[in-house]
Design a protein around this motif. Structure first.
Motif, PDB file in Angstrom:
ATOM      1  N   UNK A   1      -0.814  77.335  19.818  1.00  0.00           N
ATOM      2  CA  UNK A   1      -0.676  76.320  19.114  1.00  0.00           C
ATOM      3  C   UNK A   1      -2.453  76.192  19.201  1.00  0.00           C
ATOM      4  N   UNK A   2      -3.336  76.454  17.622  1.00  0.00           N
ATOM      5  CA  UNK A   2      -4.589  76.415  18.135  1.00  0.00           C
ATOM      6  C   UNK A   2      -5.374  75.153  18.514  1.00  0.00           C
ATOM      7  N   UNK A   3      -6.338  75.097  18.881  1.00  0.00           N
ATOM      8  CA  UNK A   3      -7.434  74.113  19.028  1.00  0.00           C
ATOM      9  C   UNK A   3      -8.596  74.239  18.298  1.00  0.00           C
ATOM     10  N   UNK A   4      -8.268  72.872  17.534  1.00  0.00           N
ATOM     11  CA  UNK A   4      -9.462  72.648  16.372  1.00  0.00           C
ATOM     12  C   UNK A   4     -10.800  71.938  16.655  1.00  0.00           C
ATOM     13  N   UNK A   5     -10.579  70.451  17.682  1.00  0.00           N
ATOM     14  CA  UNK A   5     -11.721  70.523  17.492  1.00  0.00           C
ATOM     15  C   UNK A   5     -11.500  70.356  19.314  1.00  0.00           C
ATOM     16  N   UNK A   6     -12.994  69.622  19.739  1.00  0.00           N
ATOM     17  CA  UNK A   6     -12.909  68.947  21.367  1.00  0.00           C
ATOM     18  C   UNK A   6     -14.238  68.166  21.226  1.00  0.00           C
ATOM     19  N   UNK A   7     -14.120  66.789  21.781  1.00  0.00           N
ATOM     20  CA  UNK A   7     -14.663  65.953  22.268  1.00  0.00           C
ATOM     21  C   UNK A   7     -15.759  65.446  23.463  1.00  0.00           C
ATOM     22  N   UNK A   8     -16.834  65.599  24.032  1.00  0.00           N
ATOM     23  CA  UNK A   8     -16.578  65.428  25.584  1.00  0.00           C
ATOM     24  C   UNK A   8     -17.618  64.739  25.790  1.00  0.00           C
ATOM     25  N   UNK A   9     -17.235  63.547  26.170  1.00  0.00           N
ATOM     26  CA  UNK A   9     -17.908  62.921  27.217  1.00  0.00           C
ATOM     27  C   UNK A   9     -18.433  62.085  25.807  1.00  0.00           C
ATOM     28  N   UNK A  66     -15.186  78.401  11.881  1.00  0.00           N
ATOM     29  CA  UNK A  66     -14.232  77.792  10.188  1.00  0.00           C
ATOM     30  C   UNK A  66     -13.488  77.276   9.903  1.00  0.00           C
ATOM     31  N   UNK A  67     -13.602  76.239  10.791  1.00  0.00           N
ATOM     32  CA  UNK A  67     -12.526  75.039  10.603  1.00  0.00           C
ATOM     33  C   UNK A  67     -13.067  73.724   9.092  1.00  0.00           C
ATOM     34  N   UNK A  68     -11.869  74.541   8.125  1.00  0.00           N
ATOM     35  CA  UNK A  68     -12.005  73.753   7.063  1.00  0.00           C
ATOM     36  C   UNK A  68     -11.603  72.037   7.509  1.00  0.00           C
ATOM     37  N   UNK A  69     -12.686  71.401   6.926  1.00  0.00           N
ATOM     38  CA  UNK A  69     -12.400  69.610   6.707  1.00  0.00           C
ATOM     39  C   UNK A  69     -12.646  68.909   5.722  1.00  0.00           C
ATOM     40  N   UNK A  70     -11.239  68.205   4.730  1.00  0.00           N
ATOM     41  CA  UNK A  70     -11.960  67.263   4.151  1.00  0.00           C
ATOM     42  C   UNK A  70     -11.549  66.061   4.979  1.00  0.00           C
ATOM     43  N   UNK A  71     -12.628  65.641   4.299  1.00  0.00           N
ATOM     44  CA  UNK A  71     -13.079  63.598   4.849  1.00  0.00           C
ATOM     45  C   UNK A  71     -12.430  62.603   3.838  1.00  0.00           C
ATOM     46  N   UNK A  72     -11.921  61.847   3.702  1.00  0.00           N
ATOM     47  CA  UNK A  72     -12.367  60.648   2.767  1.00  0.00           C
ATOM     48  C   UNK A  72     -12.783  59.435   3.154  1.00  0.00           C
ATOM     49  N   UNK A 149      -7.566  70.971   8.801  1.00  0.00           N
ATOM     50  CA  UNK A 149      -7.889  69.512   8.969  1.00  0.00           C
ATOM     51  C   UNK A 149      -8.240  67.908   7.765  1.00  0.00           C
ATOM     52  N   UNK A 150      -7.515  67.244   7.428  1.00  0.00           N
ATOM     53  CA  UNK A 150      -7.819  66.539   6.775  1.00  0.00           C
ATOM     54  C   UNK A 150      -7.862  65.145   7.484  1.00  0.00           C
ATOM     55  N   UNK A 151      -8.889  64.198   7.307  1.00  0.00           N
ATOM     56  CA  UNK A 151      -9.199  62.768   7.722  1.00  0.00           C
ATOM     57  C   UNK A 151      -9.552  61.708   6.728  1.00  0.00           C
TER      58      UNK A 151
END
Length: 614
Positions: A1-9, A66-72, A149-151
């Motif tokens: 399972x690929x890791x898409x994004x990460x938030x640190x502190x 190269x992450x493709x993100x769609x945002x509403x 990723x769809x947000x």
């Protein structure tokens, strides 16, 4: 399972408040995450930080190359230019985008209303659309893209029950298993259960993570609260013992308290039903009498578009409300749901037939516009309630206006905020309270859940549970309808009010059947019997014989599960009773493990059968 994004502190400060404080989390391929929390706690801020729209004040966010993100976003651009076609499919020719099954599905699922009711259809300028239509167009523009990723921030706003069901199904089937990721902020609890396998709660500057959709989140949060209370009680007991030691010396030895491992199940089992239907009906009958509100052969017409022939919204409708009845109203946009409420209150007069109102009826209406609050905009929230009534009796006990305000989620600071400065959700709650303090016996609610978060929705439902009169709720919130009403009716656009013995599922099946038959929106036959239509074919592609076999097997497994759960509870009770007998406990524990193992096997078999049955 690929890791898409990460938030640190990650930290975000707005004004003097820490909206996010040292938040660390990650999102993987295949995740389906719903984000909940109180209004203002930072849900939208979290989404903007994760997508890179808002730079955090501390910490960092990293995305896979190269992450493709769609945002509403939560708010659409009211000044957007161009046409619907340009926003959704760009300059692609009709044969190009129509040849893509996903794009075709999105356009038909979200923009059917635009194509049929707006002059120019897809070529109409965005400025010609209503707010709800612009919102659906913006959502369609995101969903037609090929994103990893769809947000989505509040995607169910301006969607009716049918639209929400379509969106849930689209997101469930959009990616292959284990591929693609969804991150969605919504207050629609049915949608959370339908789409999400994880829930993030944004609270107190942090993010709490839970497995499962909304139902699992509620249970897990209740269990966490119980454990926290047990811990607090234990600490209080230790402190009391310490004080006793200081006073009189070492205490005698005592046995440690024993806590059941199935505390969450016990917590739910001990909770009484949300409302006592028999008691409510009896009380309502005493206060209302036999007659409440009746539509008798009512006809109502509205002017046609561009000076055309009048359009008939209601055509010979007869609908009677009983004392204590709790009914939800669903229907296509423009079918006349709000019109029915205005006819019931006498705000509108029918073009034919009549509306009968009982002599003892006292109607209160929560409207969509909330214009009633304009005259108290300068008052504090608590003062606006006290102006109506300072105290009333609930279950034989006096309750002050300040207690009621607190019950519906107003903190002390917000209770003293001017009405004109309250948020949309706070204004809706406030007006509901101002209606309830007059103790009406008929309550009509028109979209009462707009702008409310999940915690406040639960509080509103708790208040409505105690309402002992006739309740009519017009809403697109499927969870609210099924939670607060006992049955539903539908306005399908054919001029009739149709009973739905099968609830919202029957309404969706009727709409689906009408579209499959090539009918126009809401083209159900006038006066057709309210029977439950045949279920739609299951997504598994199984034959009719296989589906019948799977349904029988699922029913058999359900009965077996009930017996296993009863056996499990019995064994746990016997273990508790024989706690001092080591040999008995060992034997009972072995039996319990065997029962639990069989229950897991049966649950897996039931899931397989349910998937085939549809």
């Amino acid at each position: 399972m690929a890791h898409l994004l990460n938030a640190e502190s990650v930290s975000v400060v707005l004004g003097a408040r820490d909206v996010l404080a040292g938040v660390s989390l990650g999102l993987d391929d295949g995740d389906r995450i719903g984000v909940v929390g109180r209004n203002g706690d930072g849900k939208s801020t979290l989404l903007r930080v994760l997508t890179g729209e808002h730079e955090p004040d501390g910490g960092r966010v990293t995305q896979t190359r190269g992450l493709r993100v769609g945002v509403l976003p939560q708010a659409d651009d009211p000044h957007a230019t161009g046409t619907v076609r340009e926003l959704v499919v760009g300059d692609a020719a009709d044969h190009e985008w129509a040849g893509d099954a996903r794009v075709r599905d999105v356009v038909s699922g979200l923009l059917d209303d635009v194509q049929t009711s707006v002059p120019g259809g897809l070529d109409a300028p965005l400025s010609a659309l209503s707010g709800g239509q612009r919102r659906r167009a913006a959502l369609a523009a995101v969903l037609v893209g090929d994103h990893d990723l769809v947000v989505l921030d509040e995607p169910t706003n301006h969607l009716d029950v049918e639209g929400v069901a379509w969106l849930a199904e689209h997101l469930r089937t959009r990616w292959p298993a284990g591929r693609g990721a969804l991150l969605v902020v919504t207050h629609d609890r049915w949608f959370l259960d339908a789409c999400c396998t994880q829930t993030w709660e944004v609270t107190g500057g942090g993010v709490e993570k839970y497995d499962g959709g909304y139902a699992a989140y509620v249970l897990a949060r209740a269990e966490r609260a119980r454990v926290a209370q047990v811990t607090a009680d234990r600490r209080a007991n230790l402190l009391r013992k310490e004080l006793a030691w200081l006073r009189r010396g070492a205490p005698a030895r005592t046995s440690k308290p024993k806590f059941r491992l199935d505390a969450a199940a016990e917590l739910v089992a001990a909770e009484p039903p949300p409302r006592e239907t028999v008691e409510i009906t009896a009380t309502a009958s005493a206060r209302l009498g036999k007659d409440v509100l009746d539509l008798e052969d009512v006809v109502y017409r509205v002017p046609g578009e561009a000076g055309g022939a009048p359009r008939t919204l209601l055509d010979g409708v007869t609908w009677r409300l009983a004392p204590g009845e709790r009914v939800g109203v669903v229907g296509v946009n423009g079918a006349g749901k709000t019109t029915v409420l205005r006819l019931l209150t006498g705000e509108l007069e029918p073009d034919g037939g009549r509306v009968r109102r009982g002599k003892t009826v006292q109607v209160a209406v929560l409207s969509q516009s909330l214009r009633e609050l304009e005259e108290v905009a300068d008052l504090r929230a608590l003062e606006a309630v006290e102006r109506e009534r300072r105290e009333l009796v609930v279950d034989g006990k006096p309750v002050t206006a300040s207690s009621l305000v607190e019950r519906l989620g107003f903190t002390r600071d917000r209770a003293w905020t001017p009405v004109g400065e309250l948020s949309g959700g706070e204004r809706r709650r406030l007006q509901l309270l101002r209606l309830l303090v007059h103790e009406p016996n008929v309550l009509l609610l028109d979209e009462p859940t707009n702008d409310l978060d999940t915690d406040v929705l639960a509080s509103v439902e708790d208040v409505l549970d105690g309402f002992r009169g006739t309740l009519v709720v017009v809403s697109h919130d499927r969870y609210l309808l099924e939670r607060t009403t006992d049955h539903q009716v539908a306005l399908l656009g054919d001029g009739q009010v149709r009973d739905l013995p099968g609830g919202v599922e029957e309404y969706l099946a009727l709409r689906s059947a009408a579209k499959a038959d090539g009918a126009t929106a809401g083209a159900a036959l006038p006066g057709a019997p309210a029977t439950t239509p045949a279920a739609a074919p299951p997504a598994s592609g199984a034959s009719a014989a296989e589906v019948r076999t799977a349904r029988k097997e699922a029913q058999r497994l359900e009965r077996r599960l009930e017996k296993l759960q009863a056996s499990e509870a019995d064994l746990m009770g016997r273990m508790a009773a024989a706690a001092t007998d080591h040999a008995a406990v060992t034997s009972l524990d072995a039996e319990l493990r065997a029962v639990q193992a069989e229950r897991e096997q049966v649950e897996e078999a039931w899931l397989e059968a349910a998937e085939v049955a549809g």
